[in-house]
Scaffold this active site. Structure first.
Site, short mmCIF file in Angstrom:
data_model
loop_
_atom_site.label_atom_id
_atom_site.label_comp_id
_atom_site.label_asym_id
_atom_site.label_seq_id
_atom_site.Cartn_x
_atom_site.Cartn_y
_atom_site.Cartn_z
N ASN A 10 0.87 -1.18 0.00
CA ASN A 10 0.00 0.00 0.00
C ASN A 10 0.91 1.23 0.00
O ASN A 10 1.50 1.54 1.03
CB ASN A 10 -0.89 -0.04 1.25
CG ASN A 10 -1.66 1.25 1.45
OD1 ASN A 10 -1.78 2.06 0.53
ND2 ASN A 10 -2.19 1.44 2.65
N TRP A 11 1.01 1.87 -1.15
CA TRP A 11 1.91 3.02 -1.25
C TRP A 11 1.33 4.26 -0.57
O TRP A 11 2.02 5.28 -0.45
CB TRP A 11 2.20 3.33 -2.72
CG TRP A 11 3.21 2.41 -3.37
CD1 TRP A 11 3.70 1.24 -2.85
CD2 TRP A 11 3.87 2.60 -4.62
NE1 TRP A 11 4.62 0.69 -3.72
CE2 TRP A 11 4.74 1.50 -4.82
CE3 TRP A 11 3.80 3.57 -5.62
CZ2 TRP A 11 5.54 1.35 -5.96
CZ3 TRP A 11 4.59 3.43 -6.77
CH2 TRP A 11 5.46 2.34 -6.92
N LYS A 12 0.07 4.21 -0.19
CA LYS A 12 -0.60 5.38 0.40
C LYS A 12 -0.44 6.60 -0.52
O LYS A 12 -0.36 6.43 -1.73
CB LYS A 12 -0.08 5.65 1.81
CG LYS A 12 -0.04 4.40 2.67
CD LYS A 12 0.18 4.71 4.11
CE LYS A 12 0.42 3.43 4.88
NZ LYS A 12 0.30 3.58 6.31
N HIS A 97 -9.34 1.00 5.13
CA HIS A 97 -8.05 1.22 5.81
C HIS A 97 -8.27 2.16 7.00
O HIS A 97 -9.08 3.09 6.92
CB HIS A 97 -7.04 1.81 4.83
CG HIS A 97 -5.64 1.79 5.36
ND1 HIS A 97 -5.20 2.70 6.29
CD2 HIS A 97 -4.60 0.97 5.12
CE1 HIS A 97 -3.94 2.44 6.60
NE2 HIS A 97 -3.55 1.39 5.90
N GLU A 99 -6.65 4.54 8.07
CA GLU A 99 -6.43 5.96 7.77
C GLU A 99 -7.66 6.59 7.14
O GLU A 99 -7.96 7.76 7.37
CB GLU A 99 -5.17 6.11 6.89
CG GLU A 99 -3.91 5.85 7.70
CD GLU A 99 -2.71 5.38 6.91
OE1 GLU A 99 -2.73 5.46 5.67
OE2 GLU A 99 -1.75 4.90 7.55
N GLU A 167 -5.02 -5.08 10.78
CA GLU A 167 -3.99 -4.06 10.96
C GLU A 167 -4.26 -3.30 12.27
O GLU A 167 -5.09 -2.38 12.29
CB GLU A 167 -4.03 -3.06 9.81
CG GLU A 167 -3.80 -3.68 8.44
CD GLU A 167 -3.27 -2.65 7.45
OE1 GLU A 167 -2.15 -2.84 6.99
OE2 GLU A 167 -3.95 -1.66 7.20
N GLY A 173 2.90 2.10 10.73
CA GLY A 173 3.88 3.17 10.58
C GLY A 173 4.63 3.53 11.84
O GLY A 173 5.29 4.57 11.89
N SER A 212 3.73 -2.28 10.28
CA SER A 212 5.19 -2.32 10.49
C SER A 212 5.83 -3.65 10.10
O SER A 212 6.77 -4.09 10.76
CB SER A 212 5.51 -1.95 11.94
OG SER A 212 5.15 -0.61 12.20
N GLY A 233 2.88 -1.13 4.23
CA GLY A 233 2.89 0.27 3.87
C GLY A 233 4.29 0.73 3.51
O GLY A 233 4.79 0.50 2.41
N GLY A 234 4.97 1.36 4.47
CA GLY A 234 6.27 1.98 4.22
C GLY A 234 7.28 1.09 3.51
O GLY A 234 7.97 1.54 2.58
C1 PEP Z 1 -0.58 0.09 6.08
O1 PEP Z 1 -0.73 1.29 5.95
O2 PEP Z 1 -1.44 -0.68 5.62
C2 PEP Z 1 0.60 -0.39 6.78
C3 PEP Z 1 0.60 -1.61 7.20
O3 PEP Z 1 1.62 0.51 6.96
P1 PEP Z 1 3.10 0.19 7.56
O4 PEP Z 1 3.54 -1.11 6.93
O5 PEP Z 1 3.92 1.34 7.13
O6 PEP Z 1 2.96 0.05 9.02
#
Ligand code: PEP
Length: 251
Positions: A10-12, A97, A99, A167, A173, A212, A233-234
């Protein structure tokens, strides 16, 4: 048989056209390995779906959206429909999600409507659920996750077009992750809910862990019972990191 794992990125709200170079790099890394024992998906911002799809061409990399409007088309300025993502060659769309639940006040009822739109477009929905830190501290994790699963899956959901991503909001993050026992508890609880809903076919629904995930912890997290892949994500932004996570399935 457990479902075929999925490693989804997920590049957000990150990435410009130049970031297609990371997709090209991932494609080279994958080509050097041959057939993978898992599916690989990248969900870039809507602006980059076509660019990423073009870069991924000739590889097994799937491309998806990060959110969609519940309607197919109409007067909804700035929104993108599931049918539009399907038209660009997407296979999946993330909905619910945390967010979006937090930034846009999305309720589970809206998430279910979005997931129904994803299904109507012939795509698979990745439905995100997860508790906040305050909810975990209050011992509410299973209650919150149970309600989100029950209310975010639309009536027409099928094992073949639905993936759940667990999640924990406090792990996204932050570099913090639940213990393997905590992940096992929630994934087992979600699996039970899916069995109640779909019978034996509930075992075919992928349950991803997200929050993470990094190359250093992916193998241990992916080995937890009822973890059928990762939502990343990241660490999905750089091909080397993402490949390191996919490496959890490469023995
Ligand atoms: C996400 O936003 O779905 C996520 C899991 O982010 P991160 O891996 O950066 O914690």
């Amino acid at each position: 048989m457990p479902p075929r794992p999925l490693v989804a990125g997920n590049w957000k709200m990150n990435g410009l056209r130049a970031n297609a170079a990371e997709v090209e790099k991932l494609k080279r890394l994958m080509a050097g390995h041959g057939a993978l024992p898992c599916d690989v998906l990248i969900c870039p911002p809507a602006t980059l779906v076509s660019t990423v799809a073009a870069a991924a061409q000739g590889s097994a990399i799937l491309v998806g959206g990060q959110d969609c409007h519940p309607k197919v088309s109409g007067a909804h300025t700035g929104d993108v429909s599931a049918a539009m993502f399907a038209d660009l060659g997407c296979s999946h769309i993330i909905v619910g999600h945390s967010e979006r639940r937090a930034d846009h006040g999305e309720t589970s009822a809206l998430v279910a409507a979005k997931a129904a739109a994803v299904h109507a477009a012939g795509l698979a929905a990745i439905i995100c659920v997860g508790e906040t830190e305050a909810e975990r501290d209050a011992g509410q994790t299973l209650k919150v996750v149970g309600e989100q699963v029950a209310q975010s899956l639309p009536a027409g959901a099928l094992p073949g077009n639905t993936t759940i991503a667990y999640e924990p909001v406090w792990a996204i993050g932050t570099g913090r992750t639940p213990t393997e026992a905590e992940v096992a508890e929630v994934h087992g609880f979600i699996r039970d809910a899916l069995h109640k809903r779909f019978g034996a076919a509930g075992g075919e629904v992928r349950i991803l862990y997200g929050g993470s995930v990094k190359p250093a912890n992916a193998k241990a997290l992916m080995a937890v019972n009822n973890v059928d892949g990762a939502l990343v994500g990241g660490a999905s932004l750089k091909a080397d990191d993402f490949w390191g996570i996919i490496g959890a399935y490469l023995g």
